[in-house]
Scaffold this motif. Structure first.
Motif, short mmCIF file in Angstrom:
data_model
loop_
_atom_site.label_atom_id
_atom_site.label_comp_id
_atom_site.label_asym_id
_atom_site.label_seq_id
_atom_site.Cartn_x
_atom_site.Cartn_y
_atom_site.Cartn_z
N UNK A 57 42.31 41.65 52.22
CA UNK A 57 41.58 41.62 50.95
C UNK A 57 42.55 41.27 49.85
N UNK A 58 42.11 40.42 48.92
CA UNK A 58 43.03 40.08 47.84
C UNK A 58 43.07 41.16 46.78
N UNK A 59 42.35 42.25 47.02
CA UNK A 59 42.44 43.38 46.12
C UNK A 59 43.31 44.48 46.69
N UNK A 60 44.11 44.18 47.70
CA UNK A 60 44.99 45.22 48.21
C UNK A 60 46.33 45.11 47.50
N UNK A 61 47.01 46.26 47.30
CA UNK A 61 48.29 46.20 46.61
C UNK A 61 49.32 45.45 47.46
N UNK A 62 50.21 44.76 46.78
CA UNK A 62 51.22 43.96 47.46
C UNK A 62 52.09 44.81 48.38
N UNK A 63 52.24 46.07 48.00
CA UNK A 63 52.98 47.03 48.82
C UNK A 63 52.52 47.05 50.27
N UNK A 64 51.23 46.79 50.51
CA UNK A 64 50.70 46.90 51.86
C UNK A 64 50.87 45.61 52.67
N UNK A 65 51.52 44.60 52.09
CA UNK A 65 51.61 43.32 52.79
C UNK A 65 52.90 43.22 53.61
N UNK A 66 52.85 42.36 54.63
CA UNK A 66 54.06 42.07 55.40
C UNK A 66 54.93 41.09 54.62
N UNK A 67 56.15 40.90 55.10
CA UNK A 67 57.07 39.99 54.41
C UNK A 67 56.53 38.59 54.27
N UNK A 68 55.91 38.08 55.33
CA UNK A 68 55.36 36.73 55.30
C UNK A 68 54.21 36.62 54.32
N UNK A 69 53.38 37.67 54.29
CA UNK A 69 52.24 37.66 53.36
C UNK A 69 52.72 37.70 51.92
#
Lengths: 252, 450
Positions: free
Chosen positions: A138-150
């Protein structure tokens, strides 16, 4: 724009720090819509070169031409105004903000003085879709929850959305695993196929050969080889990176 | 949204399922590590999905406001068992009124906390502004109350901007600058009492009925019900319309059930509040009933602050700077200006808090204990769930935390426990609240911190 001129051209650029000549008469061209790999060992001057182009450091000597015209890039804003965006390794994202908020940070759209979230979300989604970034839930998730590539993808999408003509990526795969590296390399190819020029700063030969149309190699502040990627092979690049010359060179 | 087939790398070489479009998979495919940082409304498509994601998230340690609400209920039950005087209309309304000052002061502190800073001076800065306002509206000045309040609050904002300028331009830590402020503005406060000819024995008594009635005056029961219906109705309309519009545009939107549940819970809380306040809390011959004016005023400030933080550029930048000043700077945000402005807002809100304080006591005195109150303000925000490490925190956090502190103070007083005991109990609750929060977080995020 002068007809036929490369997007970016450096002519005889030098940068001197005290007694150290970090860049020594460097010529460097970046063609529009292609991926240019800037290779070199640690201390070869790759970082100094991109900081010069992104407006952080003024060159001591030499000329920078943008679309054929001489330009002076005194601040990062100068570079950004021309359409040059640099993505550093730390990506400059805010962990607590979501993807849309990060992509628009500093460029928020407002309506009646309030943030226009709907419009921003639509544009952000379209940009990510155009780049085929499909692994984000979801593009409403905080960046904190993303992997390095994301996270790397978000940083790239941010640059694209701000209509960058040249995206400079500093070691974009250095901190990534195999699968995520593939994602990011795919993204770089897609970016150039959409007409954006990309400079990838890397000393990872796998990455260089996976994406680059052009290869330029720095050695101790001098540009020792430049040319189309298919004129190089791995061994030649290693030779240039480690000794500044190659006896095997077919090109260069 | 799926990758194209002719895509050579991702279709041929990708060693994992990383490039598979995740948005098409149902909620059950939620990764465990996603749970703890994602709000359930981001992941869920339906109400049941939402509840499942929410339950998993609580187990994962990202519990939101729930523990604090449960804690508040437990504390209330404890006091009710101990003293039958606790859950009476008189005492509950009294408790709300006591809480308003700490809640507002906590909301002031919130600006600094989100920035990953602290403001130790909010107590005395607020008191200086309130004292100026009270002095101006009393004899011999006799200004109209609104003009006096404007000048007093403007003084607070100027003080905040001044401190913020020192912090940002001279690069001195906010802890040091506001620690100096804690001492210095107390001096200025004493000076105000010295200068004001209307101050008697270090006390300025409120002579204006509007300011006096802020806390002691009440709305008529009917007016309170009408206001509640209007406010909750507008909120419901706004939520549902916004949800419908975003849904129509294909944007991320929480399930409708959640929107309705939130509106319903807000409405219920409002109904209970108004009902309790409208019960007679006087005696049969001299009934006292109605919602004290200060409660809608606090709600208004809460809504204004929420709007500012969530819906304006300024708010967005405050959060961004709190998480990563470097990222904010590179995004072209004028970091120093925003931080200075946030400190001004902090001091301004502190001024409003001090006006409420003065209204409750009917006066403001030179003995105002700003040093202790600032610690309560920080405690309120942190107990409620704001982070001391910056980047997180909403106005609801000091509200909840302020209610906890006021409940403890109120309940322990009913049990005839001394100030010493109250202080110790508050300290224990603060430590327990933060310990529970950080332990859960550590378990949930693998030590990633707040």
């Amino acid at each position: 724009m002068t007809e036929g001129a490369p997007l970016l051209e450096l002519r005889g650029v030098s940068k001197v720090f005290g007694a150290v000549r970090a860049l020594d008469g460097v010529d460097f061209t970046v063609p529009a819509g292609k991926v240019t790999a800037l290779a070199g060992d640690n201390g070869a001057g790759k970082s100094v070169l991109i900081k010069t182009v992104s407006g952080l450091w003024a060159p001591t000597d030499g000329q920078i031409l943008w679309e054929g015209e001489p330009v002076h890039l005194h601040t990062p804003n100068d570079a950004e105004a021309h359409g040059i965006t640099t993505i550093y390794q730390d990506l400059a994202l805010c962990d607590n903000l979501d993807i849309v908020q990060n992509m628009f940070l500093g460029h928020e759209r407002v309506r009646h003085r309030l943030l226009d979230e709907s419009s921003m979300e639509k544009t952000a989604r379209k940009t990510l879709d155009d780049l085929h970034v499909t692994t984000i839930r979801s593009i409403r998730q905080p960046v904190q929850s993303l992997s390095g590539g994301q996270r790397q993808s978000v940083a790239v999408a941010k640059a694209v959305m701000q209509s960058a003509k040249l995206v400079i990526m500093d070691e974009p795969t250095a901190a990534l695993g195999v699968a995520q590296t593939i994602q990011v390399l795919e993204l770089i190819k897609r970016l150039s196929s959409q007409g954006t020029a990309v400079v990838v700063v890397s000393h990872n030969l796998n990455d260089v050969f996976a994406v680059a149309d052009q290869i330029s190699i720095l050695y101790l502040g001098r540009m020792v080889a430049s040319g189309p990627a298919d004129e190089f092979d791995r061994q030649v690049v290693v030779d240039y990176m480690t000794s500044g010359e190659s006896t095997r060179a077919a090109a260069g | 949204m799926t990758d194209t087939i002719d895509d050579p790398v991702s279709s041929g070489e990708s060693p994992s399922g990383q490039t598979v479009d995740a948005s098409g998979t149902p909620g059950s495919a939620i990764e465990p590590d996603e749970l703890v940082v994602l709000a359930p409304d981001v992941l869920a498509n339906s109400l049941s999905d939402y509840l499942r994601a929410w339950l998993k998230r609580i187990r994962g340690g990202e519990s939101g406001a729930l523990p604090i609400i449960i804690g508040l209920i437990v504390i209330c039950i404890f006091f009710e068992v101990q003293s039958s005087a606790f859950l009476t209309a008189t005492n509950i309304v009294n408790l709300f009124v006591q809480a308003t000052f700490i809640i507002l002061l906590g909301m002031a502190e919130l600006y600094a906390l989100i920035l990953s800073e602290i403001d130790l001076s909010v107590g005395f800065v607020g008191a200086v502004g309130a004292a100026i306002a009270m002095a101006l509206m009393s004899s011999p000045q006799n200004w109209p109350w609104w003009a006096a309040i404007i000048v007093g609050m403007a003084a607070c904002a100027v003080i905040g901007a001044f401190q913020g300028t020192i912090i940002t331009r001279l690069r001195i830590p906010s802890f040091v600058v506001t620690l100096a402020g804690l001492l210095g503005w107390q001096g200025v406060l004493i000076y105000v009492f010295d200068v004001d000819k209307g101050a008697v024995g270090g006390v300025i008594t409120i002579s204006n009925s509007v300011i006096d009635d802020l806390v002691s005056g009440t709305m008529t029961p009917a007016a309170a019900w009408i206001l509640l219906v209007v406010v909750v109705g507008l909120y419901a309309l706004y939520s549902v319309l916004r949800s419908a519009r975003r849904h129509a545009q294909g944007l991320t939107v929480p399930p409708l059930g959640i929107t309705l549940l939130t509106v319903g819970a807000t409405g219920l809380a409002g109904v209970v509040l108004v009902y309790v306040c409208n019960l007679n809390r006087g005696i049969a011959t001299a009934p006292v009933r109605g919602v004290p004016w200060v409660i809608p005023v606090v709600v208004l400030i809460l809504v204004a602050q929420s709007f500012l933080l969530a819906r304006t550029r300024l708010g967005r930048y405050i959060y961004a700077i709190g998480a990563s000043p470097e990222a904010a700077r590179r995004a072209g945000i004028k970091v120093a200006r925003i931080r200075t402005f946030a400190f001004a807002l902090c001091s301004f809100t502190a001024g409003l808090a001090a006006v409420v304080y003065a209204s409750r006591l009917g006066s403001i005195s030179v003995g105002f204990d700003g040093g202790t109150y600032v610690l309560y303000a920080v405690a309120a925000a942190v107990i409620g769930g704001a982070s001391l490490f910056g980047g997180y925190g909403k106005p609801i956090h000091p509200l909840l935390g302020g209610l906890v502190i006021a409940t403890l103070t109120n309940g322990l007083a009913l049990l005839n426990i001394s100030t010493a005991g109250t202080d110790i109990a508050t300290a224990v609750v603060l430590i327990v609240a933060v310990a529970v929060d950080s332990t859960l977080r550590r378990r949930g995020r693998g030590g990633a911190g707040a």
